[in-house]
Design a protein around this motif. Structure first.
Motif, PDB file in Angstrom:
ATOM      1  N   ALA A  75      -5.698  10.091  17.060  1.00 31.20           N
ATOM      2  CA  ALA A  75      -4.835  10.923  16.212  1.00 31.20           C
ATOM      3  C   ALA A  75      -5.538  11.235  14.881  1.00 31.20           C
ATOM      4  O   ALA A  75      -5.462  12.364  14.368  1.00 31.20           O
ATOM      5  N   CYS A  76      -6.215  10.247  14.302  1.00 29.52           N
ATOM      6  CA  CYS A  76      -6.947  10.471  13.044  1.00 29.52           C
ATOM      7  C   CYS A  76      -8.061  11.498  13.238  1.00 29.52           C
ATOM      8  O   CYS A  76      -8.253  12.385  12.398  1.00 29.52           O
ATOM      9  N   VAL A  91      -1.617   2.056  11.131  1.00 34.20           N
ATOM     10  CA  VAL A  91      -2.837   1.304  11.416  1.00 34.20           C
ATOM     11  C   VAL A  91      -2.689  -0.152  10.976  1.00 34.20           C
ATOM     12  O   VAL A  91      -3.015  -1.094  11.700  1.00 34.20           O
ATOM     13  N   ASP A  92      -2.195  -0.370   9.740  1.00 37.75           N
ATOM     14  CA  ASP A  92      -2.089  -1.738   9.220  1.00 37.75           C
ATOM     15  C   ASP A  92      -1.151  -2.612  10.060  1.00 37.75           C
ATOM     16  O   ASP A  92      -1.505  -3.750  10.393  1.00 37.75           O
ATOM     17  N   PRO A  93       0.063  -2.140  10.443  1.00 33.92           N
ATOM     18  CA  PRO A  93       0.912  -2.993  11.298  1.00 33.92           C
ATOM     19  C   PRO A  93       0.262  -3.317  12.639  1.00 33.92           C
ATOM     20  O   PRO A  93       0.354  -4.444  13.124  1.00 33.92           O
ATOM     21  N   ALA A  94      -0.404  -2.329  13.230  1.00 35.49           N
ATOM     22  CA  ALA A  94      -1.039  -2.569  14.519  1.00 35.49           C
ATOM     23  C   ALA A  94      -2.164  -3.597  14.396  1.00 35.49           C
ATOM     24  O   ALA A  94      -2.329  -4.484  15.248  1.00 35.49           O
ATOM     25  N   SER A 140       0.828  -1.212   0.000  1.00 34.05           N
ATOM     26  CA  SER A 140       0.000   0.000   0.000  1.00 34.05           C
ATOM     27  C   SER A 140       0.849   1.244   0.000  1.00 34.05           C
ATOM     28  O   SER A 140       0.547   2.238  -0.661  1.00 34.05           O
ATOM     29  N   SER A 141       2.003   1.213   0.740  1.00 31.80           N
ATOM     30  CA  SER A 141       2.900   2.367   0.733  1.00 31.80           C
ATOM     31  C   SER A 141       3.485   2.581  -0.643  1.00 31.80           C
ATOM     32  O   SER A 141       3.619   3.710  -1.131  1.00 31.80           O
ATOM     33  N   HIS A 183       1.224  10.886  -0.210  1.00 35.75           N
ATOM     34  CA  HIS A 183       2.005  10.610   0.996  1.00 35.75           C
ATOM     35  C   HIS A 183       1.038  10.382   2.138  1.00 35.75           C
ATOM     36  O   HIS A 183       0.295  11.293   2.514  1.00 35.75           O
ATOM     37  N   LEU A 184       1.045   9.152   2.689  1.00 36.82           N
ATOM     38  CA  LEU A 184       0.153   8.855   3.791  1.00 36.82           C
ATOM     39  C   LEU A 184       0.703   9.477   5.081  1.00 36.82           C
ATOM     40  O   LEU A 184       1.912   9.653   5.257  1.00 36.82           O
ATOM     41  N   LEU A 185      -0.197   9.793   6.004  1.00 34.52           N
ATOM     42  CA  LEU A 185       0.191  10.353   7.288  1.00 34.52           C
ATOM     43  C   LEU A 185       0.745   9.243   8.186  1.00 34.52           C
ATOM     44  O   LEU A 185       0.391   8.060   8.013  1.00 34.52           O
TER      45      LEU A 185
END
Length: 524
Positions: free
Chosen positions: A76-77, A25-28, A7-8, A17-19
């Motif tokens: 945070a979002c 979110v995905d790793p968590a 996705s990156s 550029h993602l925040l």
């Protein structure tokens, strides 16, 4: 981690550029998903060496920490979204302020342009006086200094214009006097012509027996033309069309005019006489106009009063002209009359309706089948005038009533009467050339259909309360009717008839004992 990297990479490929909190979110989620699967396997006892309860508790705490991390990312979002919304709102306010300033500037520009145009278009009486051009004015006898003076030149042009206008006024008076003398002479000639017309009318009355014996129809044709002059414009067009067609091509049709001729003459004379400017309208007309204006006003409250006013006006929707045109179809060779079409004009709806009648009717077959569907899709249930749709209100929309109108407003009838309303029949022109042939073919189909019904249902001719209902699943290329009869307080469906448009000679008949039975094979 594979999904995160892919996705990156896709985001970097697209130039986005993602925040950081979005990327985390995905790793968590993956870590939490793995931890949940591990705890589930331990609780289910599927592992070879079950872990102690303390280790299970440790794993549960680890999963709880992952949930807390997800909640932190969510906060945070949310905080980032609120900040972006605030920034967007501030930018929108700034843009609105700039647009308002631009509109103010444009308004001032238009105002100045209008002022400039008004100044340029300003005219005075002096500018409106048309005078002779300088090139056509003769040179004066004064010296060259006076010739070059613009003021003196304009004075000479104005004096010349004054002399010319006086001369033209004298000529106008002389022409008016000649006109009065010509009008007096014309009135004398008209009186002589009126006297001559009376003498000719008397002579024609005397020669009527001789015309009858010699087969001359001049007197009857003249009388018929006088009657035709009282027809409304659509029916007059139809009458002239039918008479010309009968004389040229079709000898087996008859055209006649029926109705109240005295009322038609009175209506025509009153319509031709306009009210003087100083004469006021009657109280009844003024009241009706006030009632219509009050109903049509956009500011009126739609309630019981509006519904009542609409009902009062709807009572005059189907007002008919006092004269009708009757078209009679004869059998081939002129042996007997087959059917009759009565054309009537609805003055308020501004449409022509047709009432069809078979002079030799078939038992329990309605007359509406005789003229309906002569052309595909032309059933004659709706008004062809699009303006009639605005007669009703939102609570009570206008619906054409065939019973009140006394006929059907077929599209081909409007075309024959010279009224070009949009219809499903297309932009083609319709003439009387095909109409007698189509009607004769339809008569043969209805007679054959009556014989088939009697043969298929022996008691059909003796049935009572036979109802022909046009099916909702109707094919535009044909007419499908459901025949039902009421016996012993129970309605029984007899058959289904498919009536193709002429010049087809056979109708399809499908027998039914009731609405739930399967149809029998069609009868050709």
């Amino acid at each position: 981690m594979t999904s995160v990297s892919s996705s990156s990479g896709a985001a970097a490929k697209d130039g986005k550029h993602l925040l950081p909190h979005i990327q985390a979110v995905d790793p968590a989620c993956d870590a939490l998903r793995q931890e949940i699967h591990r705890v589930k396997r331990q609780h289910s006892g599927k592992e070879a060496a079950p872990t102690p309860a303390a280790k299970r508790l440790k794993l549960s705490k680890k999963a709880s920490l992952q949930f807390l991390e997800l909640q932190q990312l969510q906060r945070a979002c949310c905080a980032h979204s609120l900040a972006r919304k605030q920034t967007t709102q501030e930018a929108k306010i700034s843009m609105d302020r700039a647009c308002l300033d631009l509109q103010n500037v444009l308004y001032e520009v238009r105002h100045f342009e209008k002022q400039i145009a008004d100044c340029e278009a300003l005219e005075t009486k002096y500018q409106k006086v048309s005078v002779i051009p300088e090139s056509e004015l003769k040179a004066p006898s004064e010296d060259a200094v006076h010739v070059m003076d613009p003021h003196l030149i304009m004075l000479r042009r104005l004096n010349f214009e004054l002399v010319e206008r006086k001369r033209l006024v004298d000529e106008e008076k002389a022409l008016d006097k000649e006109l009065e003398e010509a009008e007096v002479e014309h009135a004398k000639e008209l009186a002589e012509l009126d006297l001559l017309n009376k003498e000719l009318a008397t002579a024609l009355k005397v020669t009527i027996p001789l015309q009858t014996r010699l087969g001359i129809t001049n007197a009857s044709a003249r009388e018929q033309n006088e009657k035709a002059s009282l027809l409304p414009e659509p029916l007059f067009v139809l009458y002239k069309h039918a008479v010309g067609f009968a004389r040229t091509y079709e000898k087996e049709i008859e055209i006649d005019i029926v109705g109240d001729f005295q009322l038609a003459a009175t209506t025509k004379s009153s319509a031709a006489t306009a009210l003087p400017a100083e004469q006021s309208i009657s109280d009844d007309v003024a009241a009706s106009l006030d009632r219509e204006n009050s109903v049509d006003d956009m500011d009126v409250d739609v309630g019981q009063d509006s519904t009542k006013a609409h009902a009062d006006r709807s009572a005059t929707y189907y007002s008919r002209h006092s004269l009708d045109v009757v078209l009679t179809i004869l059998a081939p060779g002129g042996n007997g009359h087959l059917a009759k079409l009565v054309f009537s004009y609805l003055t308020n709806l501004q449409i022509v309706v047709v009432a069809a009648k078979m002079l030799t009717p078939v038992a329990h077959i309605p007359a509406k089948l005789f003229s309906a569907g002569l052309f595909p899709g032309d059933v004659g249930h709706d008004s062809p005038n699009p303006a009639n749709a605005f007669l009703g209100s939102e609570s009570d929309p206008f619906r054409f009533d065939e019973v009140k109108a006394g006929g059907n407003p077929f599209a081909w009838a409007q075309a024959l009467c010279g009224m070009e309303y949009p219809s499903r029949l297309g932009d083609g022109r319709y003439y009387l050339q095909k109409l007698p042939t189509l009607l004769r073919a339809r008569i043969e189909v209805l007679k054959d259909l009556g014989a088939k019904l009697v043969a298929a249902v022996p008691t059909f001719a003796k049935l009572k309360d036979v109802d022909w209902k046009l099916s909702e699943e109707n094919d535009p290329a044909s007419l499908k009717y459901e025949i039902s009869a009421r016996q012993a307080e129970e309605e029984t469906q007899i058959a289904v008839v498919v009536l193709p448009p002429p010049p087809a000679t056979t109708a399809t008949l499908v027998l039914r004992q009731n609405a739930n039975d399967d149809p029998t094979p069609p009868t050709s």
